[in-house]
Design a protein around this motif. Sequence first.
Motif, mmCIF file in Angstrom:
data_model
loop_
_atom_site.group_PDB
_atom_site.id
_atom_site.type_symbol
_atom_site.label_atom_id
_atom_site.label_comp_id
_atom_site.label_asym_id
_atom_site.label_seq_id
_atom_site.Cartn_x
_atom_site.Cartn_y
_atom_site.Cartn_z
ATOM 1 N N ALA A 32 31.233 59.353 95.884
ATOM 2 C CA ALA A 32 32.151 60.020 96.817
ATOM 3 C C ALA A 32 32.158 59.297 98.160
ATOM 4 C CB ALA A 32 31.737 61.480 96.993
ATOM 5 N N MET A 33 30.977 58.870 98.621
ATOM 6 C CA MET A 33 30.906 58.117 99.877
ATOM 7 C C MET A 33 31.645 56.786 99.744
ATOM 8 S SD MET A 33 26.959 58.695 101.091
ATOM 9 C CE MET A 33 26.364 60.295 101.650
ATOM 10 N N LEU A 34 31.511 56.144 98.582
ATOM 11 C CA LEU A 34 32.235 54.890 98.342
ATOM 12 C C LEU A 34 33.731 55.115 98.444
ATOM 13 C CD1 LEU A 34 32.619 51.976 97.222
ATOM 14 C CD2 LEU A 34 32.484 52.981 94.931
ATOM 15 N N ALA A 35 34.232 56.160 97.804
ATOM 16 C CA ALA A 35 35.671 56.438 97.832
ATOM 17 C C ALA A 35 36.154 56.666 99.250
ATOM 18 C CB ALA A 35 35.977 57.662 96.964
ATOM 19 N N HIS A 36 35.426 57.454 100.030
ATOM 20 C CA HIS A 36 35.853 57.736 101.403
ATOM 21 C C HIS A 36 35.730 56.500 102.291
ATOM 22 C CE1 HIS A 36 36.759 61.957 101.048
ATOM 23 N NE2 HIS A 36 35.602 62.194 100.452
ATOM 24 N N SER A 37 34.785 55.604 101.985
ATOM 25 C CA SER A 37 34.659 54.381 102.795
ATOM 26 C C SER A 37 35.843 53.453 102.588
ATOM 27 C CB SER A 37 33.362 53.646 102.448
ATOM 28 O OG SER A 37 33.440 53.034 101.169
ATOM 29 N N PRO B 241 29.409 48.829 103.890
ATOM 30 C CA PRO B 241 29.110 50.188 103.416
ATOM 31 C C PRO B 241 29.508 50.420 101.962
ATOM 32 C CG PRO B 241 30.081 50.255 105.603
ATOM 33 C CD PRO B 241 30.185 48.838 105.134
ATOM 34 N N ALA B 242 30.661 49.908 101.549
ATOM 35 C CA ALA B 242 31.115 50.126 100.174
ATOM 36 C C ALA B 242 30.142 49.512 99.176
ATOM 37 C CB ALA B 242 32.517 49.548 99.984
ATOM 38 N N VAL B 243 29.676 48.298 99.473
ATOM 39 C CA VAL B 243 28.713 47.633 98.582
ATOM 40 C C VAL B 243 27.399 48.407 98.566
ATOM 41 C CG1 VAL B 243 27.374 45.535 98.204
ATOM 42 C CG2 VAL B 243 29.784 45.373 98.867
ATOM 43 N N SER C 81 32.616 62.821 107.085
ATOM 44 C CA SER C 81 31.616 61.819 107.426
ATOM 45 C C SER C 81 30.590 61.719 106.310
ATOM 46 C CB SER C 81 30.923 62.198 108.730
ATOM 47 O OG SER C 81 30.184 63.403 108.556
ATOM 48 N N ALA C 82 29.844 60.612 106.317
ATOM 49 C CA ALA C 82 28.790 60.441 105.320
ATOM 50 C C ALA C 82 27.745 61.542 105.450
ATOM 51 C CB ALA C 82 28.148 59.061 105.472
ATOM 52 N N ALA D 203 25.674 67.476 99.317
ATOM 53 C CA ALA D 203 24.868 67.069 98.164
ATOM 54 C C ALA D 203 23.482 67.690 98.224
ATOM 55 C CB ALA D 203 24.761 65.545 98.122
ATOM 56 N N ALA D 204 22.900 67.744 99.435
ATOM 57 C CA ALA D 204 21.577 68.358 99.576
ATOM 58 C C ALA D 204 21.625 69.839 99.226
ATOM 59 C CB ALA D 204 21.066 68.153 101.001
ATOM 60 N N ALA D 205 22.689 70.514 99.629
ATOM 61 C CA ALA D 205 22.830 71.937 99.301
ATOM 62 C C ALA D 205 22.956 72.139 97.796
ATOM 63 C CB ALA D 205 24.036 72.507 100.028
ATOM 64 N N VAL D 206 23.745 71.285 97.152
ATOM 65 C CA VAL D 206 23.905 71.382 95.697
ATOM 66 C C VAL D 206 22.586 71.097 95.001
ATOM 67 C CG1 VAL D 206 25.001 70.328 93.679
ATOM 68 C CG2 VAL D 206 26.361 70.865 95.701
#
Length: 395
Positions: A84-89, A31-33, A99-100, A107-110
Motif C-alpha cells: 500500500a505504501m508503494l502504491a501511494h509513493s 522510497p518505492a524500491v 502519509s506513510a 497496519a499496527a491497529a490491524v
Amino acid sequence: MADAATYLAACLVLSFALYRIVLDRGTPEDPAVRYICFFALAMGGALLLLAPRSMAILHRLVPLPHLGLLLGAELKVCSLTFLAMLAHSLDDAGADKPSAGRIAGLAAAVGGTLAVLFLAAHAQDGTTAVRAQGADRWLIAAYDFLLIGYFVRCLGVLITLLGRNARRVPPSLFRTGLRLMMASAAVGVVWTLLILGDVASVLRDGTQPGTEDRPSAVLAVAVAALAVGGATATIWGRTVSAPARIARAYRSYCALEPLWSALHEAVPGIALAPPSPHDRWRSMRNAEFALYRRVIEIHDGRLCLRHYSPAAAPGVEADGSPSGARQQRDAAAEAVAISAGLAAMRTGKGSTAAPPHLSAPASSSLGTLDADVDWLLAVTAAFVERTERSANAPG
C-alpha cells in the motif's frame, strides 16, 4: 507439492529482495524500491514460516507452536502494508494522499486486533490445523474476516493506483512492469479469498488449516512470479526483446544497402571504417550499431552531393537536409534529388568544388533513429524503383 510451491514462492521474493539490496547499495534511496524490498522480505518470511514442513518442525521445537500461524499472518499484514505504501509513493501528491505514518498506524491497529482475537480464542494447534471450540470459533472467524478485509483493501489500493499510473505511461517496459504487478495483486485477491473456506471450516467443525495448502501454495507462486517479473521488467524485458530488435535492425541494415552502395561508390570517403569481407558478419553481430553507422554514412553521402544536386530539387537546403519536417517530405522527391546528384557527379557537372569528405556524422532532423531509418527505407525503395525503371527504359 504444497511445501515445494511455498518454498519456491519464498525463494523468488527473497532472492529479489537480496538482488535489490545489493544493486542499490551506495545509491540514493528510492522510497518505492525500499517498500517493495520490505514487501519481499516480509512475504518471503511469512511463506517460509507457513510452509507445511516448517510448521511441522515448529510444532516439535516450540512450546506454543500455534503462535507460528499468528506470526505468519502478522508478516503478511506487514507485506501488504508495504505494498500500500508503494502504491501511494507512485501516486501524485494530493490533499487526500495518506502519509506513510498513517498507513503504518492502521497496519499496527490491524495487527494488534488480530493478535487479540487469535490469543483470546485459545486456539489449539495440531501439526497441520488450528482448532477452536464453542464461542472461540467465532473469534477465529472474526480473525479471518479481518485478514480478508485488510488484504483486499491493500490490494485494491495497489491495483487502482498502479492502473492509474499505467494509463499515464506510454508503451514501454515500465508500463509492462506496472501491469504485471497489477496482475500479481489481482491473483493476490484470489489467494486472499481462499481464506473464506477457512471461515466456513472453523464455523462448521472448529478447525482450519494452519499452513499453506496446495491451492494457496500455487497461488503464492503465481503472485511471487508476477510481482518479481513486474519489478524487474525493465531488466529482463530488454533481454527478451533483444533478438527481435537485432533482427529488425539487421533487416533494415540490408534494406538500406542499395542506397548506401550507390552513395559509397560515388563517394568512398563516407565509410566510417574501411570495408572488409567480414563486414556482413560484423553487421549481424552488432546490427544496431551497424545500422546507426549506415544511417550516418548515407546522410554524409547526401551532404556530399549538395554541389551536384540540381537547384530545382525540392526541399534540399545548403546543408543537404530537407527543409521543414523531414517526416513530411516525399521520399520519391528525395530519391530524385539523389539520383540527379549522382548523375551530375558522374558527368562532372555541378559545382567545381570537390565534394567534401565529412568525418563527423551528419545531423538528423527526425529526432529518433527509428524515425530516420523509416524515412531512409522509404527513400531507398523509391531510389531502387527509379533505378530499375531507368535501367529498363528503352534506348
